[in-house]
Design an enzyme around this catalytic site. Structure first.
Site, mmCIF file in Angstrom:
data_model
loop_
_atom_site.group_PDB
_atom_site.id
_atom_site.type_symbol
_atom_site.label_atom_id
_atom_site.label_comp_id
_atom_site.label_asym_id
_atom_site.label_seq_id
_atom_site.Cartn_x
_atom_site.Cartn_y
_atom_site.Cartn_z
ATOM 1 C CE LYS A 196 -3.935 2.230 2.582
ATOM 2 N NZ LYS A 196 -4.869 2.035 3.590
ATOM 3 C CE LYS A 249 -6.395 2.310 -1.005
ATOM 4 N NZ LYS A 249 -7.089 2.281 0.252
#
Length: 325
Positions: A196, A249
């Site tokens: 992330k 992400k």
């Protein structure tokens, strides 16, 4: 020209049916996970200003949304909670009667086969907007872990099918896996936000979830967008700690990372098509600059082509309709 020797690749592009016959990458409704924001209020359906078509929904209106999702053939939803009250330690995240827990129980009561993925983080529930406990303006990694474990167990008790920790604390998968196992939830998989990045594409989400940090940023725990090898280390650690699925992400600007994770590891890979990616397309489409359907399908297909098995996307309902038609 008969003496020239060359390949005629266009033979396999001659018609739509021919192109469909040899198409290498397919986008299916079953690939999609639809994020939903649930409000701890009543009678409210509030459109997120920076995310046209996406709403914060109160619990009493949630089933209407879920019914549409099910009818479209979408098999998984990702739940984010927007609580009434917040505090320094995000206690509503692990409240057994918290908004995500209530929403999960409601969904599973009426649609038991729908996969409910619970976002497991504290940022939506803390008054400072960070993903853990704060000491002197710094997120305390080890002190945050027990609260994340409590959150995961509470969500599992409510009926969540998958726990998706998004906080990027070191050791968060190991702590949650052990906590779930000790609590008797050894069959609940962990879908880790393994990779992330500290991305500029999250702005609209923070509007939707009310999770904008009240000071500083998240760069001490989310990853530097410039780093590639670090992503491999993060994914490898999460696998060793017990992750069952790996999220990358954002997706659109990190397709190289999706491909490298797919090539190196054998767990299912999930690409998160994040809020900023959604909002840019929506804004351009509303101005008539692009064909929204063609752009979205091309973009999501590129994520599948890069190696994603599943895609979290706010376009899920639109894509499901387009696939059906």
């Amino acid at each position: 020209m008969s003496d020239l020797q060359f390949d005629r690749h266009r033979r396999l592009r001659i018609s739509e049916n021919m192109r469909a016959l040899v198409r290498e990458t397919q986008l299916h409704t079953e690939d999609l996970i639809y994020p939903i924001f649930v409000l701890e209020e009543e009678g409210k359906r509030s459109e997120v200003p920076s995310m046209p078509g996406i709403y914060q929904l109160s619990l009493d209106l949630l089933l209407e949304e879920i019914e549409e999702v099910v009818q479209l053939g979408i098999r998984s939803v990702l739940l984010f909670g927007v609580p009434k009250e917040k505090d320094a330690v995000g206690s509503e995240a692990y409240n057994d009667d918290g908004i995500i827990q209530q929403a999960t129980r409601l969904i599973k009561e009426h649609y038991p086969d729908l996969i409910v993925v619970a976002d497991t983080c504290l940022c939506e529930y803390t008054d400072h907007g960070h993903c853990g406990v704060i000491h002197e303006h710094f997120v305390d990694n080890d002190e945050s872990l027990p609260l994340l474990v409590q959150t995961a167990i509470s969500q599992a008790k409510a009926g969540a099918d998958i726990i998706a920790p998004s906080n990027m604390m070191d050791g968060f998968v190991a702590a949650i896996r052990k906590g779930l196992d000790d609590a008797g939830f050894e069959n609940i998989p962990v879908m880790s936000y393994a990779i992330k990045y500290s991305s500029a594409f999250y702005g609209p989400f923070r509007d939707a979830a009310g999770s904008t940090p009240q000071f500083g940023d998240r760069k001490t725990y989310q990853m530097d967008p410039a780093n590639r090898l670090e992503a491999q280390r993060e994914a490898e650690s999460d696998i060793q700690e017990g992750a069952d699925l790996l999220i990358v992400k954002p997706a659109m600007t990190y397709l190289d990372i999706v491909r490298e994770v797919r090539d190196r590891f054998n767990l299912p890979v999930v690409a998160y098509n994040v809020s900023g990616e959604y909002s840019m397309v929506k804004a351009a489409a509303q101005n008539g600059w692009i064909d929204e359907k063609e752009i979205v399908l091309e973009k999501l297909t590129s994520m599948k082509r890069a190696g994603a098995d599943l895609i979290m996307t706010y376009f899920a309902k639109d894509v499901a309709r387009w696939i059906q038609n």
